[in-house]
Enzyme design. Structure first.
Site, PDB file in Angstrom:
ATOM      1  N   ARG A  29       0.836  -1.213   0.000  1.00 47.27           N
ATOM      2  CA  ARG A  29       0.000   0.000   0.000  1.00 47.27           C
ATOM      3  C   ARG A  29       0.870   1.262   0.000  1.00 47.27           C
ATOM      4  O   ARG A  29       1.020   1.931  -1.021  1.00 47.27           O
ATOM      5  CB  ARG A  29      -0.945  -0.048   1.210  1.00 47.27           C
ATOM      6  N   ASP A  30       1.511   1.568   1.120  1.00 47.50           N
ATOM      7  CA  ASP A  30       2.331   2.794   1.184  1.00 47.50           C
ATOM      8  C   ASP A  30       3.493   2.677   0.197  1.00 47.50           C
ATOM      9  O   ASP A  30       3.888   3.641  -0.445  1.00 47.50           O
ATOM     10  CB  ASP A  30       2.877   2.973   2.610  1.00 47.50           C
ATOM     11  N   HIS A 222       4.878   4.609  12.772  1.00 48.02           N
ATOM     12  CA  HIS A 222       4.937   4.543  11.307  1.00 48.02           C
ATOM     13  C   HIS A 222       5.933   5.610  10.853  1.00 48.02           C
ATOM     14  O   HIS A 222       5.591   6.781  10.724  1.00 48.02           O
ATOM     15  CB  HIS A 222       3.534   4.826  10.772  1.00 48.02           C
ATOM     16  N   HIS A 224       8.667   7.203   8.192  1.00 50.48           N
ATOM     17  CA  HIS A 224       9.325   7.289   6.889  1.00 50.48           C
ATOM     18  C   HIS A 224      10.786   7.664   7.170  1.00 50.48           C
ATOM     19  O   HIS A 224      11.107   8.220   8.222  1.00 50.48           O
ATOM     20  CB  HIS A 224       8.604   8.307   5.990  1.00 50.48           C
ATOM     21  N   CYS A 255       4.217   9.401   0.166  1.00 53.34           N
ATOM     22  CA  CYS A 255       2.816   9.800   0.075  1.00 53.34           C
ATOM     23  C   CYS A 255       2.677  10.795  -1.074  1.00 53.34           C
ATOM     24  O   CYS A 255       3.350  11.824  -1.071  1.00 53.34           O
ATOM     25  CB  CYS A 255       2.332  10.424   1.380  1.00 53.34           C
ATOM     26  N   ASN A 264       9.312   4.395   3.393  1.00 55.51           N
ATOM     27  CA  ASN A 264       9.105   3.996   4.790  1.00 55.51           C
ATOM     28  C   ASN A 264      10.364   3.359   5.342  1.00 55.51           C
ATOM     29  O   ASN A 264      11.242   2.941   4.591  1.00 55.51           O
ATOM     30  CB  ASN A 264       7.991   2.942   4.858  1.00 55.51           C
TER      31      ASN A 264
HETATM   32  P1  HMG Z   1     -13.585  14.120  -2.430  1.00 59.43           P
HETATM   33  O1  HMG Z   1     -13.298  14.540  -3.829  1.00 59.43           O
HETATM   34  O2  HMG Z   1     -13.811  15.183  -1.402  1.00 59.43           O
HETATM   35  O3  HMG Z   1     -14.802  13.101  -2.438  1.00 59.43           O
HETATM   36  O4  HMG Z   1     -12.385  13.178  -1.971  1.00 59.43           O
HETATM   37  P2  HMG Z   1     -16.354  13.374  -2.293  1.00 59.43           P
HETATM   38  O5  HMG Z   1     -16.805  12.758  -1.027  1.00 59.43           O
HETATM   39  O6  HMG Z   1     -16.656  14.839  -2.523  1.00 59.43           O
HETATM   40  O7  HMG Z   1     -16.938  12.536  -3.530  1.00 59.43           O
HETATM   41  C1  HMG Z   1     -16.668  12.942  -4.884  1.00 59.43           C
HETATM   42  C2  HMG Z   1     -16.845  11.751  -5.818  1.00 59.43           C
HETATM   43  O8  HMG Z   1     -15.851  10.775  -5.539  1.00 59.43           O
HETATM   44  C3  HMG Z   1     -18.184  11.052  -5.670  1.00 59.43           C
HETATM   45  O9  HMG Z   1     -18.526  10.549  -6.966  1.00 59.43           O
HETATM   46  C4  HMG Z   1     -17.879   9.877  -4.804  1.00 59.43           C
HETATM   47  O10 HMG Z   1     -18.743   8.754  -4.987  1.00 59.43           O
HETATM   48  C5  HMG Z   1     -16.474   9.525  -5.261  1.00 59.43           C
HETATM   49  P3  HMG Z   1     -19.658  11.293  -7.845  1.00 59.43           P
HETATM   50  O11 HMG Z   1     -20.876  11.251  -6.978  1.00 59.43           O
HETATM   51  O12 HMG Z   1     -19.150  12.702  -8.055  1.00 59.43           O
HETATM   52  O13 HMG Z   1     -19.694  10.453  -9.073  1.00 59.43           O
HETATM   53  N1  HMG Z   1     -15.738   8.889  -4.156  1.00 59.43           N
HETATM   54  C6  HMG Z   1     -15.146   7.693  -4.210  1.00 59.43           C
HETATM   55  N2  HMG Z   1     -15.003   6.783  -5.203  1.00 59.43           N
HETATM   56  C7  HMG Z   1     -14.369   5.648  -4.903  1.00 59.43           C
HETATM   57  N3  HMG Z   1     -13.847   5.370  -3.681  1.00 59.43           N
HETATM   58  C8  HMG Z   1     -13.958   6.251  -2.678  1.00 59.43           C
HETATM   59  C9  HMG Z   1     -14.610   7.474  -2.945  1.00 59.43           C
HETATM   60  N4  HMG Z   1     -14.878   8.553  -2.160  1.00 59.43           N
HETATM   61  C10 HMG Z   1     -15.561   9.396  -2.909  1.00 59.43           C
HETATM   62  N5  HMG Z   1     -13.457   5.968  -1.461  1.00 59.43           N
HETATM   63  C11 HMG Z   1     -11.444  11.455  -0.583  1.00 59.43           C
HETATM   64  C12 HMG Z   1     -12.319  12.701  -0.636  1.00 59.43           C
HETATM   65  C13 HMG Z   1     -11.181  11.147   0.872  1.00 59.43           C
HETATM   66  C14 HMG Z   1     -12.188  10.304  -1.246  1.00 59.43           C
HETATM   67  C15 HMG Z   1     -10.126  11.742  -1.355  1.00 59.43           C
HETATM   68  O14 HMG Z   1      -9.553  12.872  -0.786  1.00 59.43           O
HETATM   69  C16 HMG Z   1      -9.157  10.604  -1.307  1.00 59.43           C
HETATM   70  O15 HMG Z   1      -9.376   9.564  -1.920  1.00 59.43           O
HETATM   71  N6  HMG Z   1      -8.052  10.762  -0.570  1.00 59.43           N
HETATM   72  C17 HMG Z   1      -7.073   9.686  -0.367  1.00 59.43           C
HETATM   73  C18 HMG Z   1      -5.672  10.207  -0.447  1.00 59.43           C
HETATM   74  C19 HMG Z   1      -4.722   9.062  -0.144  1.00 59.43           C
HETATM   75  O16 HMG Z   1      -5.018   7.899  -0.371  1.00 59.43           O
HETATM   76  N7  HMG Z   1      -3.525   9.416   0.355  1.00 59.43           N
HETATM   77  C20 HMG Z   1      -2.512   8.442   0.679  1.00 59.43           C
HETATM   78  C21 HMG Z   1      -2.843   7.603   1.875  1.00 59.43           C
HETATM   79  S1  HMG Z   1      -2.518   8.429   3.420  1.00 59.43           S
HETATM   80  C22 HMG Z   1      -0.829   8.121   3.717  1.00 59.43           C
HETATM   81  O17 HMG Z   1      -0.126   7.651   2.856  1.00 59.43           O
HETATM   82  C23 HMG Z   1      -0.276   8.394   5.091  1.00 59.43           C
HETATM   83  C24 HMG Z   1      -0.032   7.124   5.909  1.00 59.43           C
HETATM   84  O18 HMG Z   1       0.888   6.266   5.254  1.00 59.43           O
HETATM   85  C25 HMG Z   1       0.531   7.483   7.306  1.00 59.43           C
HETATM   86  C26 HMG Z   1       1.709   8.451   7.247  1.00 59.43           C
HETATM   87  O19 HMG Z   1       2.697   8.176   6.533  1.00 59.43           O
HETATM   88  O20 HMG Z   1       1.637   9.452   7.953  1.00 59.43           O
HETATM   89  C27 HMG Z   1      -1.344   6.332   6.127  1.00 59.43           C
HETATM   90 MG    MG Z   2       3.037   6.460   5.275  1.00 61.56          MG
END
Ligand code: HMG
Ligand code: MG
Length: 313
Positions: A29-30, A222, A224, A255, A264
């Site tokens: 994933r990450d 966690h 990096h 990220c 990481n």
């Molecule tokens: P948004 O654009 O605000 O979504 O994104 P929304 O709620 O306004 O919805 C807009 C449209 O997207 C809608 O479709 C939803 O159905 C669709 P429409 O009605 O317009 O046709 N939609 C989705 N489709 C599929 N799957 C979904 C989904 N949600 C909405 N889940 C959202 C908000 C949270 C979805 C977006 O910002 C997002 O996907 N963010 C994820 C970013 C991400 O994955 N970042 C990396 C992971 S975090 C990380 O790496 C840190 C970590 O490792 C720890 C660390 O290192 O600190 C964990």
């Molecule tokens: Mg991370």
């Protein structure tokens, strides 16, 4: 002193460390979410199978996020449909909202992780929500997931520094973490998203988090490795009683919404240290290094892990 063999650290126990550490492997994933190319699903499935065979018991498999936000993981449904689950291995996935939960439930997932931000700017950039709005997004996810019998982990990102806001107060991290845990999560993973933490700060953030009532046994770390501090930070956390450590095979990772984030903590680097300390992980370092060397071949560049380079370079 233990017996030293080529390719194995001498085992010399140190005081004040746990007997056993659970490694939460985030490579699929990450590790892969930040790759410039999309890794084919069959390569991801082989990666997961090899990681399980190397003895890792928790394999964070993918994310049910918006496919346009993280195209590298847009194949989440296909991946889970093709996954041969190994007995005793857990395959958590990231879920940000109810739409993500619907998808995860349809795919038969049993373990999810929500991922909050300790800072306003990263909440907006990573989740398109304000700091406060993120709780409204996560709350129904955790409530519904728990009602379905799922286990839920909570991440907090930017716990040790934020590229836009600079320093992050330990109290702020603790308060965000506590709010997420109070929703019904079983574990809190403190994320150093951009790899800037140092060990004294790790102690301070963990102390602040336990002082608001999150038990040390429920805290994971966690890190990096942007500034090469991830192992030192891990050791500081272990000395405080943390027993779950996140890492990524080969040191892949980053990220896409925090550009200064690099890989990481490498699982091989972690296992080398824990093997040397006589702390049990259940991981076969040789098989793991083979896996990361194989994955490096698929990605077309060497694994960032120093241990993989030393063993397989
Ligand atoms: P948004 O654009 O605000 O979504 O994104 P929304 O709620 O306004 O919805 C807009 C449209 O997207 C809608 O479709 C939803 O159905 C669709 P429409 O009605 O317009 O046709 N939609 C989705 N489709 C599929 N799957 C979904 C989904 N949600 C909405 N889940 C959202 C908000 C949270 C979805 C977006 O910002 C997002 O996907 N963010 C994820 C970013 C991400 O994955 N970042 C990396 C992971 S975090 C990380 O790496 C840190 C970590 O490792 C720890 C660390 O290192 O600190 C964990
Ligand atoms: Mg991370």
């Amino acid at each position: 002193m233990g017996t030293r063999e080529v390719g194995l650290p001498a085992t010399v126990k140190a005081n004040g460390l746990p007997e056993r550490v659970t490694i939460w492997e985030v490579g699929a994933r990450d590790g892969l979410q930040n790759e410039s190319t999309v890794v084919p699903v069959d390569v991801k499935l082989e990666f997961l199978a090899r990681l399980a065979d190397a003895g890792l018991g928790v394999l964070e498999a993918t994310s049910f996020v918006h496919p346009k936000w993280v195209p590298q993981l847009a194949d989440a449904e296909e991946l889970l449909a093709g996954l041969t689950k190994v007995d005793g291995v857990s395959y958590p996935v990231l879920v940000p909202n109810e739409r993500g939960l619907d998808r995860a439930l349809a795919a038969g997932v049993q373990h999810i992780a929500i991922f909050g931000s300790a800072t306003e700017t990263f909440a907006k950039r990573n989740l398109n929500r304000t700091l406060d709005e993120q709780f409204g997004m996560f709350d129904p996810v955790v409530t519904r997931a728990r009602a379905e019998g799922l286990d839920v982990r909570a991440y907090v990102s930017m716990c040790f520094g934020d590229p836009w806001e600079g320093a992050v107060a330990a109290d702020q991290v603790a308060s965000v973490g506590k709010r997420l845990m109070d929703m019904g999560c079983s574990q809190l993973s403190l994320g150093d998203t951009i790899g800037v933490a140092t060990p004294g700060q790790v102690e301070s953030v963990i102390a602040a988090t336990s002082s608001v009532g999150v038990p040390i046994g429920d805290i994971a770390v966690h890190f990096h490795d942007t500034y090469g501090q991830a192992l030192s930070n891990t050791l500081a956390a272990l000395r405080l009683g943390v027993t779950t450590v996140d890492s990524s095979a080969g040191g892949l990772g980053g990220c896409p919404y925090a550009e200064s984030a690099t890989g990481n903590l490498a699982t091989e680097d972690l296992v080398w240290m824990l093997d040397g300390l006589g702390v049990q992980t259940g991981v076969d370092l040789d098989k793991l290094a083979d896996t990361s060397a194989w994955m490096a071949g698929r990605l077309g560049r060497p694994a960032p892990s120093r241990v993989v380079q030393a063993l397989r370079g």
